[in-house]
Design a protein around this motif. Structure first.
Motif, mmCIF file in Angstrom:
data_model
loop_
_atom_site.group_PDB
_atom_site.id
_atom_site.type_symbol
_atom_site.label_atom_id
_atom_site.label_comp_id
_atom_site.label_asym_id
_atom_site.label_seq_id
_atom_site.Cartn_x
_atom_site.Cartn_y
_atom_site.Cartn_z
ATOM 1 N N LYS A 44 34.255 44.120 52.847
ATOM 2 C CA LYS A 44 34.782 44.780 52.179
ATOM 3 C C LYS A 44 35.523 46.551 52.725
ATOM 4 C CE LYS A 44 33.756 43.323 48.021
ATOM 5 N NZ LYS A 44 32.929 43.181 46.260
ATOM 6 N N TYR A 52 28.777 43.334 40.126
ATOM 7 C CA TYR A 52 28.687 42.333 41.176
ATOM 8 C C TYR A 52 28.009 41.863 41.760
ATOM 9 C CZ TYR A 52 33.958 41.611 39.886
ATOM 10 O OH TYR A 52 35.335 41.493 39.189
ATOM 11 N N GLN A 80 25.596 39.513 40.726
ATOM 12 C CA GLN A 80 26.335 38.161 40.587
ATOM 13 C C GLN A 80 26.398 37.854 41.874
ATOM 14 O OE1 GLN A 80 30.697 38.739 38.956
ATOM 15 N NE2 GLN A 80 30.694 36.415 39.683
ATOM 16 N N ASN A 81 27.205 38.274 42.907
ATOM 17 C CA ASN A 81 26.773 38.220 44.570
ATOM 18 C C ASN A 81 25.463 37.843 44.678
ATOM 19 O OD1 ASN A 81 29.294 38.426 44.301
ATOM 20 N ND2 ASN A 81 29.439 40.179 45.106
ATOM 21 N N TYR A 127 29.720 26.654 36.810
ATOM 22 C CA TYR A 127 30.455 27.993 37.081
ATOM 23 C C TYR A 127 31.613 28.415 35.975
ATOM 24 C CZ TYR A 127 30.352 32.633 39.571
ATOM 25 O OH TYR A 127 30.665 33.724 40.161
ATOM 26 N N LYS A 141 32.410 30.401 33.194
ATOM 27 C CA LYS A 141 33.021 31.911 33.213
ATOM 28 C C LYS A 141 34.543 32.252 32.117
ATOM 29 C CE LYS A 141 34.899 31.454 37.812
ATOM 30 N NZ LYS A 141 34.845 32.517 39.325
ATOM 31 N N SER A 169 30.115 37.875 35.417
ATOM 32 C CA SER A 169 31.391 37.654 36.283
ATOM 33 C C SER A 169 32.495 38.058 34.683
ATOM 34 C CB SER A 169 31.112 35.759 35.848
ATOM 35 O OG SER A 169 33.219 35.793 36.338
ATOM 36 N N PHE A 172 36.231 45.954 35.432
ATOM 37 C CA PHE A 172 36.840 46.182 36.309
ATOM 38 C C PHE A 172 38.733 46.599 36.082
ATOM 39 C CE2 PHE A 172 39.423 45.053 40.287
ATOM 40 C CZ PHE A 172 39.562 46.049 40.869
ATOM 41 N N ASN A 228 39.730 49.490 45.006
ATOM 42 C CA ASN A 228 38.586 49.060 46.081
ATOM 43 C C ASN A 228 37.479 49.501 47.055
ATOM 44 O OD1 ASN A 228 38.914 46.207 45.391
ATOM 45 N ND2 ASN A 228 41.291 46.141 46.212
ATOM 46 N N LEU A 278 35.094 50.732 44.201
ATOM 47 C CA LEU A 278 34.017 49.366 44.586
ATOM 48 C C LEU A 278 32.494 49.221 45.383
ATOM 49 C CD1 LEU A 278 33.453 46.930 42.276
ATOM 50 C CD2 LEU A 278 35.181 46.105 43.033
ATOM 51 N N GLN A 333 33.607 35.215 51.288
ATOM 52 C CA GLN A 333 33.676 36.549 50.561
ATOM 53 C C GLN A 333 34.474 37.363 50.142
ATOM 54 O OE1 GLN A 333 29.527 37.040 49.070
ATOM 55 N NE2 GLN A 333 29.746 36.163 46.518
ATOM 56 N N GLY A 382 37.188 38.650 47.824
ATOM 57 C CA GLY A 382 36.646 39.687 46.494
ATOM 58 C C GLY A 382 38.095 40.422 46.283
ATOM 59 N N LEU A 383 38.754 41.115 48.059
ATOM 60 C CA LEU A 383 39.870 41.736 47.829
ATOM 61 C C LEU A 383 41.487 40.509 46.819
ATOM 62 C CD1 LEU A 383 39.590 42.912 51.310
ATOM 63 C CD2 LEU A 383 39.249 44.529 48.750
ATOM 64 N N VAL A 394 40.314 38.518 44.934
ATOM 65 C CA VAL A 394 40.603 38.436 42.850
ATOM 66 C C VAL A 394 41.092 39.600 42.793
ATOM 67 C CG1 VAL A 394 38.465 39.180 41.622
ATOM 68 C CG2 VAL A 394 38.193 37.489 42.547
ATOM 69 N N ALA A 395 40.269 40.900 43.301
ATOM 70 C CA ALA A 395 41.642 42.081 43.010
ATOM 71 C C ALA A 395 43.258 42.447 42.695
ATOM 72 C CB ALA A 395 41.285 43.416 43.887
ATOM 73 N N LYS A 425 43.093 34.252 37.058
ATOM 74 C CA LYS A 425 41.707 34.240 37.728
ATOM 75 C C LYS A 425 41.155 33.215 37.599
ATOM 76 C CE LYS A 425 37.930 35.505 37.594
ATOM 77 N NZ LYS A 425 36.738 36.339 37.172
HETATM 78 O O1 C5P Z 1 32.684 34.535 40.349
HETATM 79 P P1 C5P Z 1 34.043 35.642 40.459
HETATM 80 O O2 C5P Z 1 35.503 35.435 39.587
HETATM 81 O O3 C5P Z 1 33.969 36.508 39.238
HETATM 82 O O4 C5P Z 1 33.567 36.757 41.396
HETATM 83 C C1 C5P Z 1 34.474 37.753 41.621
HETATM 84 C C2 C5P Z 1 33.953 37.674 43.334
HETATM 85 O O5 C5P Z 1 35.366 38.973 42.815
HETATM 86 C C3 C5P Z 1 32.806 38.554 42.794
HETATM 87 O O6 C5P Z 1 32.145 38.201 44.218
HETATM 88 C C4 C5P Z 1 32.967 39.906 43.302
HETATM 89 O O7 C5P Z 1 32.331 40.679 44.425
HETATM 90 C C5 C5P Z 1 35.002 39.830 43.939
HETATM 91 N N1 C5P Z 1 35.328 41.408 43.726
HETATM 92 C C6 C5P Z 1 35.457 41.909 45.103
HETATM 93 N N2 C5P Z 1 36.717 43.145 43.977
HETATM 94 C C7 C5P Z 1 37.197 43.279 43.167
HETATM 95 C C8 C5P Z 1 36.472 42.194 42.076
HETATM 96 C C9 C5P Z 1 35.945 41.283 42.247
HETATM 97 O O8 C5P Z 1 35.201 41.830 45.334
HETATM 98 N N3 C5P Z 1 38.221 44.939 42.788
#
Ligand code: C5P
Length: 350
Positions: free
Chosen positions: A59, A107, A110-111, A130, A133, A206, A213, A229, A232, A273, A277-278, A280-281, A292
């Motif tokens: 990432k 995170y 969480q991971n 899950y 959340k 989560s 964030f 990012n 993070l 994964q 993650g990206l 999600v951002a 999301k």
């Molecule tokens: O399950 P959830 O949606 O909360 O998971 C979020 C995932 O997104 C996590 O694995 C976290 O590491 C990743 N993330 C990321 N960069 C971000 C926000 C979340 O990698 N800016």
């Protein structure tokens, strides 16, 4: 100044990123779960701490490349690479950069919990549980971001939870299914209570990490999404390396090697994964954390449909009913609130 790109091929970026996230999430859970139950590679199972760490390295690399590209196009032609790197480094380490250390630690934890959960629960149970959340995220959004949700949105959140729960209700007829034999063999190593505790704690984290964030991202507009990012992932490297790879698995890894048990399935899980993650951002930036979670709920349906093709999963009435409720809840949540009919609705401005 280049205009901010908010559409791809005419579709709002919020919808594109949400749709992509739904597909990515389904694929990730299936591959990640399989990577934990597949036949051993050289008689060894890979260490999840190495995967959590490599996810952050990947990432960080992707975010760095995009942030460098962004900075270069903002600085214009003729800029030297050392100027470029020092400008980016200043952006990454100045100001409120430290704020990202908090979601980074959350995170990473969480991971790691997610790996414990998918190792101990089957993919469908994990994915459905899950969804708790959704509620934690809504609660943190209301308390931390002072966001108020309309009654219609609360109703759609409750409906979403109901739909997800209905998908989960077991049906009596599937108990003695002979097709389940191969799955049951792998289930022998699973501990459902451990999996459920892991997934519940992961849900709480989560909601908290996601909303934190989002708050950092939207509070300051000077720092770009990609610099955020980079920050993070950078701060995530430390807990992932020291707490995970060194303290938790250090002894075993120094004996077996960092890449023990790796094959292409493990690499695919790590890549999915990191990309997830990206995504999600992006979704949090162009829409929000609650949106999301709707995308990941839809991914449940995608993985069930894939399971029908690949794993001979049979569709039950509960599944169909739950799916309809989830889809209706998603529609209800995203349909515009009542406005004067002359105003065009803008899906990116939620
Ligand atoms: O399950 P959830 O949606 O909360 O998971 C979020 C995932 O997104 C996590 O694995 C976290 O590491 C990743 N993330 C990321 N960069 C971000 C926000 C979340 O990698 N800016």
């Amino acid at each position: 100044d280049a205009p901010r790109r908010t559409t791809i091929a005419g579709f709002p970026l919020s919808y594109v990123s949400l749709g992509t996230l739904a597909v990515q999430n389904a694929a990730l859970i299936l591959v990640m779960h399989y990577s934990r139950i597949m036949p051993l590679v050289d008689n060894k199972r890979y260490y999840t701490s190495t995967a959590v760490f490599l996810n952050e390295v990947l990432k960080l690399s992707i975010a760095l490349v995009i942030a460098l590209y962004d900075t270069a196009s903002n600085m214009g032609p003729g800029v030297s690479s050392s100027e470029l790197v020092s400008t980016l480094a200043t952006q990454v380490f100045s100001g409120d950069s430290w704020k990202l250390a908090i979601p980074a630690a959350l995170y990473t934890f969480q991971n790691s919990l997610q790996y414990i959960a998918v190792s101990n629960l089957d993919a469908a149970t994990f994915q459905v549980t899950y969804q708790l959340k959704i509620l934690t995220t809504a609660l943190f959004s209301v308390t931390m971001l002072k966001r108020s949700l309309t009654t219609k949105k609360w109703v759609s959140l409750v409906l979403l939870m109901v739909g997800v729960a209905v998908v989960q209700i077991p049906t009596g007829s599937s108990g003695d299914d002979p097709k389940k034999t191969t799955r049951d063999v792998s289930h022998a190593e699973m501990n459902k209570s451990v999996g459920l505790v892991a997934v519940t704690v992961a849900c709480a984290i989560s909601g908290l990490a996601g909303v934190y964030f989002e708050k950092v991202l939207k509070d300051s507009t000077q720092v770009t999404l990609w610099v955020r990012n980079v920050q993070l992932s950078f701060y995530s490297l430390f807990p992932a390396l020291f707490l995970g790879v060194i303290i938790k698995d250090g002894a075993a890894i120094s004996h077996d090697g960092f890449f023990t048990g790796y094959n292409w399935v493990v690499w695919t899980a790590i890549t999915f994964q990191a990309v997830g993650g990206l995504l999600v951002a992006l979704v949090v930036n162009y829409a929000d954390n609650i949106a999301k979670n709707f995308a990941t709920s839809i991914s449940i349906i995608i993985s069930f449909v894939v399971s029908v093709w690949i794993f001979d999963f049979s569709i039950t009435i509960n599944f169909l009913l739950g799916m309809v409720i989830v889809l209706y809840a998603t529609y209800l949540y995203s349909s515009p609130d009542r406005r004067p009919s002359s105003m065009p609705s803008n899906p990116t401005a939620e």
